[in-house]
Design an enzyme around this catalytic site. Structure first.
Site, PDB file in Angstrom:
ATOM      1  CG  HIS A  94      14.072-136.477 117.203  1.00 30.88           C
ATOM      2  ND1 HIS A  94      14.669-136.034 118.361  1.00 30.88           N
ATOM      3  CD2 HIS A  94      12.909-135.798 117.114  1.00 30.88           C
ATOM      4  CE1 HIS A  94      13.897-135.132 118.940  1.00 30.88           C
ATOM      5  NE2 HIS A  94      12.822-134.967 118.193  1.00 30.88           N
ATOM      6  CG  ASP A 125      18.061-136.323 118.917  1.00 32.68           C
ATOM      7  OD1 ASP A 125      17.977-136.172 117.682  1.00 32.68           O
ATOM      8  OD2 ASP A 125      17.061-136.460 119.644  1.00 32.68           O
ATOM      9  CB  SER A 208      12.115-131.841 118.519  1.00 36.44           C
ATOM     10  OG  SER A 208      11.558-132.725 119.440  1.00 36.44           O
TER      11      SER A 208
END
Length: 355
Positions: A94, A125, A208
């Site tokens: 992402h 992911d 992230s």
């Protein structure tokens, strides 16, 4: 936090500020002496002091930060971890989104470096990008065996929360083996990921793809999600999730070797589905929309319109629940699938395929 309360999640990553001066190590015992036969005594190791722990924190940070980078896409900002000495960097899918090129800033330099996408694997992911050139001072991270991660371990989260590069926070491993479903509305891939590491270290947007690190300087996971309070819709402090390092190594290794993921290890039925609700608008199952020809569901006799209500020991009320049940299974595993067809409940044995 059970699986039913992990559906409202948002994109995030480990946070900033080193705050460790007064944090005492747990599980240490006091000094003890015991008499030996010759009258001499032996002294047990003294408990770790706050100063000792702070020194250890600083040592780990000095060792690991050169392996953590900031990744800038055209619209999104995230973090990454250096995977090898060839310039491969692991991050979240992402973070890269649909982009192909990126600007990467290392801990030792403010000058951005150019990197290109190698492969993105949204189902887990994870993604790998590669630097056009490997700068001096950039070193690969050391990845731990995440099967050995234990609840209560002290961990440090490193990344670029809110664009604050090379930021560090601390916490503990709160739980292991969590199955978590991402939300897809705020940049996540919508993936359902098994065996995640839950941590109290702060996870914020921009972290992230960064590193969750133990006090041996090993990456135990890639911080990916922060939980959101389903009632209020805002962040739930102290509840974050990281993809375990063993899965990270498996996926990244395949991408580096083959340019893609060739063995996902993720179970699948070979269908697309949607959630169905009853007259009170309560979810009651996952309705089959399409069946892959020759896939596990096809071989088991499922067809469009069937409503799956149970897989193995898991009750299925939504497509998310179905994804979570599959996340805990393995390709080739044989299990019982219960479904409704024309108002009648039926069960069938199905051998799961690979996603």
């Amino acid at each position: 936090m059970d699986a039913s309360r992990t559906r409202a999640l948002r994109r995030g990553a480990p946070v900033a500020v080193l705050a460790c001066a007064a944090f005492l190590a747990s599980g240490c015992t006091g000094s003890m002496s015991s008499a030996l036969g010759d009258g001499s005594t032996t002294q047990a190791a003294a408990p770790m002091s706050a100063e000792d722990l702070q020194t250890r924190y600083q040592k780990v940070i000095k060792e690991v930060l050169p392996s953590v980078v900031q990744i800038q896409a055209s619209a999104d900002l995230g973090s990454g971890v250096v995977y090898d000495d060839q310039g491969h960097i692991i991050t979240n899918a992402h973070v890269v989104g649909s982009e192909k090129t990126f600007q990467v800033t290392t801990a030792n330099s403010e000058e951005p470096l150019r990197a290109s996408l190698v492969y993105s694997y949204p189902d887990q992911d994870l993604a790998v990008i590669k630097l056009d050139r490997m700068p001096a001072g950039l070193k690969p991270a050391v990845f731990a065996d995440s099967e050995k991660v234990e609840v209560g371990q002290i961990v440090l989260a490193m990344g670029s929360p809110l664009g604050l590069s090379s930021s560090v926070t601390q916490g503990i491993v709160s739980a292991t083996g969590r199955t978590v479903s991402e939300g897809g509305s705020d940049g996540g891939t919508g993936a359902t990921i098994a065996n995640m590491v839950q941590t109290s270290a702060a996870i914020n947007p921009g972290n992230s793809g960064g590193a969750l690190v133990n006090l041996d300087g090993q990456v135990i996971g890639i911080p990916t999600l922060a939980a959101a309070d389903p009632g209020l819709g805002n962040a739930a402090p102290g509840i974050g999730f990281a993809i375990p390092s063993s899965m990270v190594k498996t996926v990244a290794g395949q991408i580096v070797r083959s340019g893609k993921v060739v063995d996902s290890g993720r179970a699948a039925l070979g269908i697309t589905a949607r959630t169905v609700v009853d007259e009170r608008y309560q979810p009651t199952g996952a309705a089959v929309v399409n069946v892959l020809s020759g896939g596990p569901a096809d071989r088991a006799g499922l067809r469009p319109g069937d409503v799956i209500t149970r897989l193995g020991n898991s009750t299925i009320t939504t497509t998310t629940a179905l994804s979570e049940a599959l996340a805990g299974d393995k390709p080739g595993q044989r299990t019982t699938l219960t479904y409704q067809r024309d108002g009648r409940e039926q069960s069938v044995e199905v051998t799961l395929g690979e996603q």
